[in-house]
Enzyme design. Structure first.
Site, PDB file in Angstrom:
ATOM      1  N   LYS A  21       0.871  -1.189   0.000  1.00 23.33           N
ATOM      2  CA  LYS A  21       0.000   0.000   0.000  1.00 23.33           C
ATOM      3  C   LYS A  21       0.899   1.227   0.000  1.00 23.33           C
ATOM      4  O   LYS A  21       2.027   1.177   0.489  1.00 23.33           O
ATOM      5  CB  LYS A  21      -0.877   0.028   1.252  1.00 23.33           C
ATOM      6  N   ASP A  73      -6.906   4.208  -4.677  1.00 26.38           N
ATOM      7  CA  ASP A  73      -7.594   4.074  -3.386  1.00 26.38           C
ATOM      8  C   ASP A  73      -8.231   5.445  -3.148  1.00 26.38           C
ATOM      9  O   ASP A  73      -8.459   6.198  -4.108  1.00 26.38           O
ATOM     10  CB  ASP A  73      -6.603   3.666  -2.273  1.00 26.38           C
TER      11      ASP A  73
HETATM   12  P1  NDP Z   1     -12.859   7.773  -3.063  1.00 29.97           P
HETATM   13  O1  NDP Z   1     -11.799   8.773  -2.830  1.00 29.97           O
HETATM   14  O2  NDP Z   1     -13.377   7.556  -4.431  1.00 29.97           O
HETATM   15  O3  NDP Z   1     -14.103   8.103  -2.128  1.00 29.97           O
HETATM   16  C1  NDP Z   1     -13.999   8.188  -0.756  1.00 29.97           C
HETATM   17  C2  NDP Z   1     -15.355   8.586  -0.220  1.00 29.97           C
HETATM   18  O4  NDP Z   1     -15.383   8.440   1.183  1.00 29.97           O
HETATM   19  C3  NDP Z   1     -15.708  10.020  -0.521  1.00 29.97           C
HETATM   20  O5  NDP Z   1     -17.085  10.145  -0.715  1.00 29.97           O
HETATM   21  C4  NDP Z   1     -15.263  10.737   0.756  1.00 29.97           C
HETATM   22  O6  NDP Z   1     -15.888  11.980   1.029  1.00 29.97           O
HETATM   23  C5  NDP Z   1     -15.719   9.717   1.758  1.00 29.97           C
HETATM   24  N1  NDP Z   1     -15.033   9.900   3.014  1.00 29.97           N
HETATM   25  C6  NDP Z   1     -13.716   9.918   3.244  1.00 29.97           C
HETATM   26  N2  NDP Z   1     -13.493  10.129   4.533  1.00 29.97           N
HETATM   27  C7  NDP Z   1     -14.710  10.244   5.108  1.00 29.97           C
HETATM   28  C8  NDP Z   1     -15.166  10.449   6.436  1.00 29.97           C
HETATM   29  N3  NDP Z   1     -14.297  10.605   7.430  1.00 29.97           N
HETATM   30  N4  NDP Z   1     -16.518  10.475   6.664  1.00 29.97           N
HETATM   31  C9  NDP Z   1     -17.385  10.335   5.660  1.00 29.97           C
HETATM   32  N5  NDP Z   1     -17.006  10.138   4.387  1.00 29.97           N
HETATM   33  C10 NDP Z   1     -15.698  10.099   4.135  1.00 29.97           C
HETATM   34  O7  NDP Z   1     -12.313   6.404  -2.452  1.00 29.97           O
HETATM   35  P2  NDP Z   1     -12.792   4.920  -2.731  1.00 29.97           P
HETATM   36  O8  NDP Z   1     -14.250   4.881  -2.973  1.00 29.97           O
HETATM   37  O9  NDP Z   1     -11.893   4.318  -3.736  1.00 29.97           O
HETATM   38  O10 NDP Z   1     -12.449   4.209  -1.339  1.00 29.97           O
HETATM   39  C11 NDP Z   1     -13.389   4.116  -0.289  1.00 29.97           C
HETATM   40  C12 NDP Z   1     -12.970   3.009   0.662  1.00 29.97           C
HETATM   41  O11 NDP Z   1     -12.908   1.766  -0.050  1.00 29.97           O
HETATM   42  C13 NDP Z   1     -11.588   3.170   1.298  1.00 29.97           C
HETATM   43  O12 NDP Z   1     -11.613   2.578   2.575  1.00 29.97           O
HETATM   44  C14 NDP Z   1     -10.695   2.328   0.392  1.00 29.97           C
HETATM   45  O13 NDP Z   1      -9.524   1.904   1.052  1.00 29.97           O
HETATM   46  C15 NDP Z   1     -11.620   1.166   0.110  1.00 29.97           C
HETATM   47  N6  NDP Z   1     -11.336   0.364  -1.080  1.00 29.97           N
HETATM   48  C16 NDP Z   1     -11.205   0.929  -2.312  1.00 29.97           C
HETATM   49  C17 NDP Z   1     -10.977   0.127  -3.424  1.00 29.97           C
HETATM   50  C18 NDP Z   1     -10.892   0.696  -4.798  1.00 29.97           C
HETATM   51  O14 NDP Z   1     -10.738  -0.091  -5.728  1.00 29.97           O
HETATM   52  N7  NDP Z   1     -11.020   2.007  -5.004  1.00 29.97           N
HETATM   53  C19 NDP Z   1     -10.823  -1.321  -3.283  1.00 29.97           C
HETATM   54  C20 NDP Z   1     -11.056  -1.819  -1.958  1.00 29.97           C
HETATM   55  C21 NDP Z   1     -11.283  -0.992  -0.915  1.00 29.97           C
HETATM   56  P3  NDP Z   1     -15.108  13.374   0.808  1.00 29.97           P
HETATM   57  O15 NDP Z   1     -15.199  13.608  -0.652  1.00 29.97           O
HETATM   58  O16 NDP Z   1     -15.856  14.336   1.643  1.00 29.97           O
HETATM   59  O17 NDP Z   1     -13.699  13.167   1.298  1.00 29.97           O
HETATM   60  O1  2IT Z   2      -7.921  -1.623  -0.865  1.00 27.68           O
HETATM   61  C1  2IT Z   2      -7.831  -2.121  -2.005  1.00 27.68           C
HETATM   62  O2  2IT Z   2      -7.968  -3.339  -2.181  1.00 27.68           O
HETATM   63  C2  2IT Z   2      -7.583  -1.239  -3.134  1.00 27.68           C
HETATM   64  N1  2IT Z   2      -7.514  -0.028  -2.954  1.00 27.68           N
HETATM   65  C3  2IT Z   2      -7.392  -1.804  -4.512  1.00 27.68           C
HETATM   66  C4  2IT Z   2      -5.974  -2.258  -4.702  1.00 27.68           C
HETATM   67  C5  2IT Z   2      -5.597  -2.684  -6.096  1.00 27.68           C
HETATM   68  O3  2IT Z   2      -4.414  -2.972  -6.245  1.00 27.68           O
HETATM   69  O4  2IT Z   2      -6.419  -2.735  -6.999  1.00 27.68           O
END
Ligand code: NDP
Ligand code: 2IT
Length: 432
Positions: free
Chosen positions: A116, A156
């Site tokens: 990461k 992420d």
């Molecule tokens: P994005 O940056 O696309 O979106 C994050 C979202 O979460 C935004 O709406 C943001 O709001 C909100 N957010 C962040 N912090 C807070 C908070 N403290 N309270 C409320 N809302 C909050 O990220 P992702 O959708 O990619 O990631 C979301 C989660 O999923 C993370 O935990 C990430 O590690 C996990 N994840 C992502 C993967 C991926 O492929 N993208 C894969 C697996 C897991 P704001 O705009 O206000 O900051």
């Molecule tokens: O938390 C996660 O699994 C991710 N942000 C995706 C990682 C990846 O390598 O696609």
């Protein structure tokens, strides 16, 4: 085990406690593991790379941010895991995420180890040019350490298609190579169809399997909360809606919205992806939408919840409210969005609860499929990738459910996921 020495890395400490408190005594007392000091070895990253990122903002002023890459464990394949750009990023958070990633990636059955990285850079409010200059400066420091046969980052929080495009172009420029050193690439740079959708679709496929197995039920007609409104949340909204559920609440870090008639995917997608707007603006676009403080999201009554924003966004009090409101399933799209206390309360009350390392593995799984397509110089159709994703998610559910049941704790998918994946990784480490 005592993790007191990690008290200055609180998120990482919680991740260690979550794992080790759930492991069966047959693992913790296994002679081969103890003789090999395996428990001490598995919690130390192979390598942590830290660097300064100097970039120039639109006013011509030089700015400096911290950059990191944690290469935790490659016993199961190349280091693999996302990059997070958010002001809260620090080494404790990245070590927690990289540790989780080792076991998540094992669950996909694809050959990927755990890593990461990221930066405390905040893309919010920055111009495209500023984001571009930051990404080039970040990659100038990182490129010697990554590559298709070494370490393959992806997105992420705060790192989506725009950032991956800049990062990949910078990688090519600095290294002179165009190997699959990043996934989540835009399609014209060799990305995979269905990677954008993968995590959100994947967590929904997982929920579908779990509801069927435990309750002989489905998402059809269910009132659903999806927290967050980024990549994972948006495509969870889309798939839940397609499967007949109604998403009535979502949030960002500023506000939540409550929409009893259901949230419209295309309106929300355009607001968030195209305009990078705030969630409260949705209330100006649709009738009968209430704007609430962000944390009020868990006070909305629902049947099923998908926490898809960030770590520790749902605590024990929130869990109580959900249980009292009749919630039957909580499926983590984010990484560790529920505190350990909240998770334990769900399990105790027989609410189906899935830890992120299992139910959000769809994103990294399709990253694995992107690596495979790039290696074979193939482009698979959306339907093909989506189908493989769905199979991977049901396979993950079936494996961890069987493990939980075998341990005599059918409703404890934390035990199921952790024991199943830990044995897999530990045995590979022993063989190595
Ligand atoms: P994005 O940056 O696309 O979106 C994050 C979202 O979460 C935004 O709406 C943001 O709001 C909100 N957010 C962040 N912090 C807070 C908070 N403290 N309270 C409320 N809302 C909050 O990220 P992702 O959708 O990619 O990631 C979301 C989660 O999923 C993370 O935990 C990430 O590690 C996990 N994840 C992502 C993967 C991926 O492929 N993208 C894969 C697996 C897991 P704001 O705009 O206000 O900051
Ligand atoms: O938390 C996660 O699994 C991710 N942000 C995706 C990682 C990846 O390598 O696609």
């Amino acid at each position: 085990m005592d993790f007191e020495k990690y008290k200055n890395e609180p998120e990482f400490k919680v991740a260690l406690e979550e794992m080790f408190s759930s492991l069966d005594s047959s693992i913790l007392n296994k002679k081969e593991y103890l003789d090999f000091d395996l428990f001490d070895k598995v919690i130390v990253p192979d390598r942590v790379i830290t660097f300064d990122v100097k970039w120039v903002d639109d006013k011509g002023v030089e700015q400096t941010n911290k950059g990191y890459r944690v290469q935790f464990n490659n016993v199961n394949g190349v280091y693999k895991g996302g990059l997070r750009f958010h002001p809260s990023v620090n080494l404790s958070i990245l070590k927690f995420l990289a540790f989780e990633q080792i076991f998540k990636n094992y669950l996909t059955t694809l050959p990927m180890g755990g890593g990461k990285g990221g930066s405390d850079f905040d893309p919010k409010g920055k111009s495209d040019e500023e984001v571009k200059r930051f990404c080039y400066a970040f990659m100038k420091e990182l490129y010697p350490y990554i590559g298709a046969d070494k370490d393959v980052p992806a997105g992420d929080i705060g790192v989506g298609g725009r950032e991956i495009r800049f990062l990949y172009e910078a990688y090519k420029e600095y290294s002179g190579k165009s190997d699959c050193s990043l996934t989540g690439k835009p399609l014209d740079l060799g990305g995979s169809l269905c990677r954008t959708e993968a995590t959100g679709f994947g967590v929904t496929y997982f929920a579908k399997e779990a509801l069927k197995k435990y309750k002989n039920d489905s998402l059809k007609g269910k009132r659903v909360i999806v927290s967050g409104s980024g990549n994972v949340a948006l495509y969870c909204l889309k798939k839940v809606t397609e499967l007949g559920g109604k998403v009535v609440a979502m949030n960002d870090s500023s506000n939540a919205i409550y929409a009893p008639d259901g949230i419209d995917f295309e309106t929300m997608r355009a607001l968030k992806e195209d305009r990078r707007g705030r969630i409260k603006e949705y209330a100006e676009l649709k009738d009968n939408v209430e704007v609430l403080p962000s944390r009020e999201i868990w006070s909305v009554k629902c049947d099923v919840a998908f926490p898809c924003a960030t770590q520790f966004e749902l605590d024990e009090n929130d869990a109580k409210k959900l249980i009292e409101g009749g919630c039957v399933g909580v499926f983590e799209g984010a990484n560790m969005p529920c505190t350990i206390e909240a998770a334990n309360l769900f399990i105790k009350n027989k609410v189906i609860y899935s830890p992120g390392k299992a139910s959000n593995a769809g994103g990294v799984a399709v990253s694995g499929l992107e690596i495979e397509q790039n290696a074979k110089n193939e482009k698979w159709s959306f339907e093909d990738v989506d189908h493989r994703l769905s199979d991977i998610m049901s396979n993950i559910f079936n494996n961890i459910y069987a493990c939980a049941k075998q341990l005599g704790d059918e409703y404890n998918l934390v035990k199921g996921a952790n024991n199943y994946a830990f044995i897999g990784i530990a045995d590979k480490m022993l063989k190595r």
